[in-house]
Design a protein around this motif. Structure first.
Motif, PDB file in Angstrom:
ATOM      1  N   UNK A 111      20.698  -6.001  75.597  1.00 39.25           N
ATOM      2  CA  UNK A 111      19.348  -6.339  74.566  1.00 39.25           C
ATOM      3  C   UNK A 111      19.327  -5.134  73.619  1.00 39.25           C
ATOM      4  N   UNK A 112      18.723  -5.662  72.708  1.00 38.47           N
ATOM      5  CA  UNK A 112      18.604  -4.757  71.427  1.00 38.47           C
ATOM      6  C   UNK A 112      17.707  -5.293  70.519  1.00 38.47           C
ATOM      7  N   UNK A 118      13.954  -9.147  70.075  1.00 40.24           N
ATOM      8  CA  UNK A 118      14.734  -8.643  71.395  1.00 40.24           C
ATOM      9  C   UNK A 118      15.986  -9.823  71.525  1.00 40.24           C
ATOM     10  N   UNK A 119      17.110  -9.328  71.172  1.00 40.09           N
ATOM     11  CA  UNK A 119      18.196 -10.209  71.298  1.00 40.09           C
ATOM     12  C   UNK A 119      19.351  -9.474  72.115  1.00 40.09           C
ATOM     13  N   UNK A 120      20.272 -10.311  72.550  1.00 44.57           N
ATOM     14  CA  UNK A 120      21.548  -9.693  73.260  1.00 44.57           C
ATOM     15  C   UNK A 120      22.451  -9.626  72.154  1.00 44.57           C
ATOM     16  N   UNK A 121      23.261  -8.769  72.111  1.00 53.24           N
ATOM     17  CA  UNK A 121      24.185  -8.305  71.161  1.00 53.24           C
ATOM     18  C   UNK A 121      24.934  -7.020  71.384  1.00 53.24           C
ATOM     19  N   UNK A 122      25.793  -6.896  70.159  1.00 50.50           N
ATOM     20  CA  UNK A 122      26.554  -5.377  70.378  1.00 50.50           C
ATOM     21  C   UNK A 122      25.608  -4.095  69.731  1.00 50.50           C
ATOM     22  N   UNK A 123      25.691  -3.180  70.404  1.00 53.88           N
ATOM     23  CA  UNK A 123      24.973  -2.065  70.199  1.00 53.88           C
ATOM     24  C   UNK A 123      25.863  -0.938  69.376  1.00 53.88           C
TER      25      UNK A 123
END
Length: 157
Positions: A111-112, A118-123
């Motif tokens: 989550x970022x 708020x989305x799920x992805x590469x941090x």
């Protein structure tokens, strides 16, 4: 949603074997005995990721002189990484992690906040790994611009 791993200095860096932009298997263990900078970026050929990748390319000589190799990791397919490397003259390994297994092992996928959502992805994250394969620095959720200069300063280059 699964709990995100957060690597800390002194922890062993998770080993991996991934394909690079030429389709060659590359493993963390092959860098044992030398220092390493691994950066995780969201997507090849996007403006911010290109800036970061090119700044790392411009810094490979001073980093190499200080004993550091550089590796970039993204979810991109091998053929896209090849185009990215050729387009921007990137001479260090770009590794493909399409299923995000390595991203998750390093805590760089989850989550970022993206433009207020708020989305799920590469941090976007960078790790400095010592000669024994231990995490020396773990920098999470960094900005692409100016980041490489910060890393150089941290490692005394």
């Amino acid at each position: 949603m699964t709990e995100r791993v957060i690597l800390e200095p002194g922890m062993p860096a998770p080993d991996f074997t991934l394909l690079d932009q030429d389709g060659t298997e590359r493993s963390l263990s092959e860098f044992r005995g030398s220092k390493l900078v691994i950066f995780f970026y969201p997507q090849a050929m996007t403006p911010a990721c290109t800036t970061e990748a090119c700044e790392f390319q411009e810094s490979t000589a001073p980093l190499a002189a200080a004993g550091y190799s550089v590796i970039g990791v993204s979810r991109d397919a091998v053929d896209k990484l090849k185009r990215f490397a050729e387009r921007d003259g990137l001479e260090y390994p770009l590794l493909s992690d399409p299923d995000t297994a390595v991203h998750r092992a390093y805590g760089t996928f989850g989550e970022k906040n993206s433009y207020g959502r708020i989305v799920e992805g590469v941090i976007r994250s960078t790790f400095v790994i010592d000669e024994e394969g231990k995490v020396e620095r773990a920098l999470y959720n960094i900005k692409a611009t100016g980041h490489v200069a910060r890393v150089l300063k941290m490692v005394g280059v």
